[in-house]
Design a protein around this motif. Structure first.
Motif, PDB file in Angstrom:
ATOM      1  N   VAL A 185       0.855  -1.187   0.000  1.00 35.66           N
ATOM      2  CA  VAL A 185       0.000   0.000   0.000  1.00 35.66           C
ATOM      3  C   VAL A 185       0.889   1.234   0.000  1.00 35.66           C
ATOM      4  O   VAL A 185       2.090   1.153   0.254  1.00 35.66           O
ATOM      5  CB  VAL A 185      -0.958   0.045   1.224  1.00 35.66           C
ATOM      6  N   ASP A 186       0.291   2.383  -0.279  1.00 31.66           N
ATOM      7  CA  ASP A 186       1.036   3.639  -0.223  1.00 31.66           C
ATOM      8  C   ASP A 186       1.498   3.879   1.215  1.00 31.66           C
ATOM      9  O   ASP A 186       0.724   3.727   2.158  1.00 31.66           O
ATOM     10  CB  ASP A 186       0.163   4.810  -0.676  1.00 31.66           C
ATOM     11  N   ARG A 187       2.752   4.288   1.376  1.00 30.28           N
ATOM     12  CA  ARG A 187       3.319   4.534   2.710  1.00 30.28           C
ATOM     13  C   ARG A 187       3.020   5.963   3.149  1.00 30.28           C
ATOM     14  O   ARG A 187       3.834   6.845   2.981  1.00 30.28           O
ATOM     15  CB  ARG A 187       4.810   4.267   2.696  1.00 30.28           C
ATOM     16  N   THR A 188       1.862   6.142   3.705  1.00 30.26           N
ATOM     17  CA  THR A 188       1.473   7.463   4.191  1.00 30.26           C
ATOM     18  C   THR A 188       1.876   7.592   5.662  1.00 30.26           C
ATOM     19  O   THR A 188       2.262   6.611   6.307  1.00 30.26           O
ATOM     20  CB  THR A 188      -0.051   7.647   4.071  1.00 30.26           C
ATOM     21  N   ASP A 189       1.759   8.802   6.185  1.00 30.17           N
ATOM     22  CA  ASP A 189       2.024   9.013   7.612  1.00 30.17           C
ATOM     23  C   ASP A 189       1.070   8.191   8.472  1.00 30.17           C
ATOM     24  O   ASP A 189       1.450   7.678   9.527  1.00 30.17           O
ATOM     25  CB  ASP A 189       1.904  10.497   7.972  1.00 30.17           C
ATOM     26  N   LEU A 190      -0.174   8.056   8.019  1.00 31.96           N
ATOM     27  CA  LEU A 190      -1.155   7.267   8.779  1.00 31.96           C
ATOM     28  C   LEU A 190      -0.775   5.788   8.803  1.00 31.96           C
ATOM     29  O   LEU A 190      -0.917   5.124   9.832  1.00 31.96           O
ATOM     30  CB  LEU A 190      -2.553   7.459   8.184  1.00 31.96           C
ATOM     31  N   VAL A 191      -0.301   5.269   7.687  1.00 24.32           N
ATOM     32  CA  VAL A 191       0.135   3.867   7.637  1.00 24.32           C
ATOM     33  C   VAL A 191       1.347   3.672   8.539  1.00 24.32           C
ATOM     34  O   VAL A 191       1.426   2.700   9.297  1.00 24.32           O
ATOM     35  CB  VAL A 191       0.436   3.428   6.187  1.00 24.32           C
ATOM     36  N   ARG A 192       2.284   4.610   8.487  1.00 26.54           N
ATOM     37  CA  ARG A 192       3.476   4.511   9.357  1.00 26.54           C
ATOM     38  C   ARG A 192       3.083   4.537  10.833  1.00 26.54           C
ATOM     39  O   ARG A 192       3.602   3.771  11.634  1.00 26.54           O
ATOM     40  CB  ARG A 192       4.463   5.631   9.039  1.00 26.54           C
ATOM     41  N   ARG A 193       2.171   5.417  11.183  1.00 30.60           N
ATOM     42  CA  ARG A 193       1.704   5.513  12.576  1.00 30.60           C
ATOM     43  C   ARG A 193       1.058   4.204  13.013  1.00 30.60           C
ATOM     44  O   ARG A 193       1.318   3.701  14.099  1.00 30.60           O
ATOM     45  CB  ARG A 193       0.714   6.677  12.716  1.00 30.60           C
TER      46      ARG A 193
END
Length: 164
Positions: free
Chosen positions: A70-78
């Motif tokens: 999936v796209d590595r967004t800040d939300l995914v990282r969190r």
């Protein structure tokens, strides 16, 4: 494990964690506060905690696979960072469940009872770990929902506004 019947395994396995962590936490608190409940629960308490403990790395591993797809967004990282912190809580639930089971078994076998101070301390520790685990699951789930659904709903699929 990556997929189950074409779906990312993480989105299916996460339900085990969401159900078993709070269930184990509740059972641990009840059994820690009530020796009679601990005796009745018997080996079921540590077995439930073991299933919970096993579900966490399975879900985390599946989540790491999904993260790579999936796209590595800040939300995914969190969400990923929070998810990595659940294993110690699950291990704590398991270890305390074994101790509560052992204490109940010892008492049922005629062993010398533990002091009131030790029982209260153990109960407070069990409650703290149980609450910590449940709060962590909530925070992880909330961050995962935001990562999955943020900006996904446009509002165009609702006819007549909200609530209709």
């Amino acid at each position: 494990m990556s997929t189950i019947d074409g779906l990312p395994a993480h989105i299916l396995l996460v339900h085990l964690v969401v159900v078993f962590v709070p269930l184990t936490a509740l059972a641990l608190i009840v059994c820690a506060l009530s020796p009679a409940a601990a005796r009745r629960a018997g080996l079921a308490l540590p077995l439930l905690a073991l299933v919970t403990l096993a579900a966490v790395p399975l879900t985390t591993d599946a989540g790491e696979w999904l993260e790579r797809h999936v796209d590595r967004t800040d939300l995914v990282r969190r969400h990923t960072e929070l998810g990595d912190g659940l294993l110690p809580w699950a291990a704590g639930l398991f270890l305390l469940s074994v101790l509560v089971w052992w204490a109940a078994r010892r008492a049922a076998g005629g062993g010398r009872p533990f002091s009131a101070a030790l029982r209260i301390g153990a109960g407070v520790l069990c409650a703290a770990v149980a609450v910590g685990a449940v709060v962590d699951v909530y925070l992880i789930g909330d961050s995962g929902a935001k990562a999955a659904w943020q900006d996904a709903l446009t509002g165009s699929g609702t006819e007549g506004g909200e609530g209709h």
